[in-house]
Design a protein around this motif. Structure first.
Motif, PDB file in Angstrom:
ATOM      1  N   PRO A 155       0.819  -1.213   0.000  1.00 50.03           N
ATOM      2  CA  PRO A 155       0.000   0.000   0.000  1.00 50.03           C
ATOM      3  C   PRO A 155       0.859   1.272   0.000  1.00 50.03           C
ATOM      4  N   ILE A 156       0.351   2.314  -0.652  1.00 53.60           N
ATOM      5  CA  ILE A 156       1.046   3.607  -0.689  1.00 53.60           C
ATOM      6  C   ILE A 156       0.168   4.656  -0.018  1.00 53.60           C
ATOM      7  N   VAL A 157       0.768   5.362   0.926  1.00 59.02           N
ATOM      8  CA  VAL A 157       0.087   6.497   1.565  1.00 59.02           C
ATOM      9  C   VAL A 157       0.692   7.767   0.990  1.00 59.02           C
ATOM     10  N   LYS A 158      -0.184   8.681   0.533  1.00 58.52           N
ATOM     11  CA  LYS A 158       0.276   9.960  -0.033  1.00 58.52           C
ATOM     12  C   LYS A 158       0.349  11.000   1.089  1.00 58.52           C
ATOM     13  N   MET A 159       1.364  11.854   1.044  1.00 52.72           N
ATOM     14  CA  MET A 159       1.512  12.901   2.064  1.00 52.72           C
ATOM     15  C   MET A 159       0.190  13.659   2.221  1.00 52.72           C
ATOM     16  N   GLY A 160      -0.324  13.682   3.431  1.00 53.31           N
ATOM     17  CA  GLY A 160      -1.601  14.355   3.663  1.00 53.31           C
ATOM     18  C   GLY A 160      -1.567  15.198   4.921  1.00 53.31           C
ATOM     19  N   ALA A 161      -0.371  15.682   5.276  1.00 52.66           N
ATOM     20  CA  ALA A 161      -0.265  16.520   6.483  1.00 52.66           C
ATOM     21  C   ALA A 161      -1.125  17.768   6.307  1.00 52.66           C
ATOM     22  N   PRO A 162      -1.888  18.137   7.332  1.00 47.82           N
ATOM     23  CA  PRO A 162      -2.709  19.345   7.217  1.00 47.82           C
ATOM     24  C   PRO A 162      -1.867  20.586   6.899  1.00 47.82           C
ATOM     25  N   GLU A 163      -0.620  20.592   7.382  1.00 45.37           N
ATOM     26  CA  GLU A 163       0.259  21.740   7.115  1.00 45.37           C
ATOM     27  C   GLU A 163       0.573  21.838   5.623  1.00 45.37           C
ATOM     28  N   ALA A 164       0.655  20.691   4.935  1.00 44.24           N
ATOM     29  CA  ALA A 164       0.936  20.710   3.492  1.00 44.24           C
ATOM     30  C   ALA A 164      -0.244  21.338   2.749  1.00 44.24           C
ATOM     31  N   ALA A 165      -1.451  21.030   3.196  1.00 41.62           N
ATOM     32  CA  ALA A 165      -2.639  21.628   2.568  1.00 41.62           C
ATOM     33  C   ALA A 165      -2.693  23.131   2.853  1.00 41.62           C
ATOM     34  N   ALA A 166      -2.311  23.516   4.075  1.00 42.93           N
ATOM     35  CA  ALA A 166      -2.317  24.939   4.435  1.00 42.93           C
ATOM     36  C   ALA A 166      -1.286  25.706   3.602  1.00 42.93           C
ATOM     37  N   ARG A 167      -0.121  25.085   3.382  1.00 47.13           N
ATOM     38  CA  ARG A 167       0.924  25.741   2.575  1.00 47.13           C
ATOM     39  C   ARG A 167       0.460  25.897   1.128  1.00 47.13           C
TER      40      ARG A 167
END
Ligand code: NAP
Ligand code: GLV
Length: 304
Positions: free
Chosen positions: A78-90
């Motif tokens: 399985p692959i998890v894609k970066m989903g940090a809330p900070e990445a969305a905020a940036r």
């Protein structure tokens, strides 16, 4: 980051997951058969296949196109894609900056300044400006919401129908033309798949109203650059901000560099810090170990 980031990664993971030994990928003493989790950005093709007991891949980027292009990618992992809330905020910050730049016609002033011209242009309130966001995933939804909060008239387009507070939504190929009609600033935050490749092309651009602007922060493959340059040169499209390109770094001889109405940023739209990314990776590994649903998992059937 490079290997110099290892002490920080060790500290981040050591505190939360003390049972895990953290190693650098190119460490010559890496016992490949003992590697269970891999946090990667662009591993060399074939590298992941050699980690024979790999259980989970976490992409340090939201896009996984560079991983899925590896012909030897171990497809059962399985692959998890970066989903940090900070990445969305940036990403929301970047999109806000680019949309405000075009909304207030800064592209016009940059060009006029070059020619030492005191050239005023009329602008309007955000409430009169229609911004269309293609892609309403982790990043698109965050960007659309930030634009809405800033006062723009926001619409969004995705594959499946969505409901987002205060945002007019369109879905699928059938909804695409209606989405484009009247979109004055087009923002691309789509996943890169065969269906979305070249989606910002001459036909799409022609559908936008005259004077529209384009912002691409997704992948270079979404925009047919010669079509965009032709639309800019004809005057139909006023300006564009591009963060991503088919070839990165963008080659020095690419005509986009010298175009007076293209703002180029070097793939910097959304990079969350190590602490923020680390928290997300820890959450993903904990979910995996607990047998729970993985966050932001790549779906091979969908292609994103
Ligand atoms: P995501 O959560 O997977 O969302 C992808 C979106 O694209 C979804 O809304 C999806 O629709 C939509 N989509 C996919 N195929 C479509 C189609 N055929 N027609 C219409 N809509 C379609 O992705 P994300 O994490 O938000 O990332 C978005 C993009 O940003 C990716 O391309 C990623 O590589 C890029 N990115 C760039 C940077 C940067 O620094 N420039 C940083 C991070 C990510 P549904 O919602 O209906 O599934
Ligand atoms: C960067 O482009 C990412 O996919 O996170």
């Amino acid at each position: 980051g490079g290997e110099e980031a290892m002490p920080e990664w060790r500290a981040i993971f050591g505190a939360a997951l003390p049972h895990i030994d953290v190693r650098w990928w190119s460490d010559p003493t890496l016992p490949r058969e003992d590697v269970h989790y891999a946090l990667v950005w662009e591993p060399p093709p074939g590298f992941l296949a050699r980690l024979v007991n790999l259980k989970l891949i976490v992409s340090s980027g939201a896009g996984v196109d560079h991983l899925t292009q590896d012909p030897d990618l171990p497809r059962h992992v399985p692959i998890v894609k970066m989903g940090a809330p900070e990445a969305a905020a940036r990403m929301a910050e970047y999109v806000l900056a680019a949309v405000l730049f075009h909304h207030r016609r800064f592209h016009h002033f940059v060009d006029a300044q070059r020619r030492r011209q005191w050239a005023r242009v009329e602008t309007t309130e955000a409430a009169n400006r229609v911004v269309g966001v293609m892609g309403l995933g982790t990043l698109g939804a965050a960007a659309a919401t930030a634009l809405r909060t800033t006062g723009f008239r926001v619409r969004g387009w995705s594959r499946n129908a969505k409901t987002l507070d205060g945002i007019e939504t369109f879905a699928g190929r059938d909804g695409f033309d209606a989405f484009l009609d009247g979109t004055e600033i087009l923002v691309c935050l789509l996943a890169a798949t065969p269906e979305t490749e070249g989606i910002v092309n001459a036909a799409t651009l022609a559908r936008l109203p005259g004077g529209a602007c384009v912002v691409n922060a997704a992948r270079g493959s979404h925009v047919v650059l010669p079509d965009l340059i032709a639309a800019l040169d004809s005057g139909h499209i006023a300006a564009a901000t591009l963060d991503v390109f088919e070839t990165e770094p963008l080659p020095a001889d690419d005509p986009a560099w010298a175009h007076p109405r293209i703002l180029i940023t070097p793939h910097v739209a959304s990079t969350a810090g190590r602490q923020a990314r680390g928290r997300f990776v820890i959450e993903a590994i904990r979910a995996f170990e607990a047998g729970e649903t993985l966050p932001n998992q790549y779906d091979p059937a969908r292609g994103y």
